[in-house]
Design a protein around this motif. Structure first.
Motif: not given
Length: 220
Positions: A52-53, A143-148, A170-172, A209-212
């Motif tokens: 996430v940016i 710049f964020l490293a987000v994880s469950q 986070l996006v939701a 999936d490589g998506q930011v």
């Protein structure tokens, strides 16, 4: 008439405004172009995706971390339980000339009951954050490293598909926050090309999936 304390405060505020960086022409710089990476550093050769940016409007001030905490709380995170943190900080090189630097923040999911203390017990969403503000790429973006995460009994390991899940949660939450107020507008763009997909070099061997997700907040 201003007292000495009030005058000092006024001068400090003016100085902060004058010191704020000029309006940026880009939301962020690609870390890979400056010798950095969209994967942070956990151990040699392994890291977590910076998936996430975020450019939450108020990053151009002297209160960078406080302003980001306010935004993070709006989208379901808060500081760690009782301010207690276990484990070493992770590092990231954002290609901005600062090299590899320690994380600035680490926030956990803030449950309605139990807050982040409950997340520490049962697991949930979790983020680490860095600001791209070095001399060669001063975007001011987070710049964020987000994880469950798993629960404490599982050592807070990442759940299967946990990097994609954490980012999308986070996006939701960010979209729900934006829909519930009128002062700010929020846009999200999923960007490819910054982060390779798959599990190569990714901590715990978990594929992503490589998506930011690039989040932009503007004042209405």
């Amino acid at each position: 008439m201003l007292t000495l304390n009030r005058l000092t405060l006024a001068l400090a505020l003016i100085g902060g405004i004058l010191a704020a960086p000029a309006k940026r022409t880009v939301a962020y710089y690609n870390p890979n172009n400056g010798g950095g990476s969209e994967v942070d550093i956990v151990s040699p050769g392994l890291g977590e995706p910076l998936n996430v940016i975020s450019d939450p409007l108020l990053t151009c001030s002297d209160l960078l971390t406080n302003n980001f905490l306010s935004f993070a709380q709006d989208v379901g995170f808060s500081t760690e339980c009782l301010g207690i943190h276990l484990g070493d900080p992770q590092q990231a090189n954002l290609g901005d000339g600062n090299g590899a630097v320690d994380q600035l923040v680490e926030y956990r999911e803030n449950y309605n009951l139990g807050g982040t203390c409950l997340e520490s017990l049962i697991g949930g969403n979790h983020l680490r954050g860095w600001i791209q503000n070095g001399p060669s790429a001063n975007s001011g973006a987070w710049f964020l490293a987000v994880s469950q995460e798993e629960n404490v009994a599982e050592g807070h390991n990442i759940v299967p598909n946990g990097y994609n899940i954490g980012r999308d949660n986070l996006v939701a939450n960010a979209n729900a926050w934006a829909a519930d107020q009128s002062a700010y507008s929020l846009t999200v763009e999923y960007v490819s090309g910054l982060l390779p997909s798959g599990s190569n070099g990714i901590n715990h061997g978990i594929s992503q999936d490589g998506q930011v997700a690039v989040i932009t907040v503007t004042k209405n």
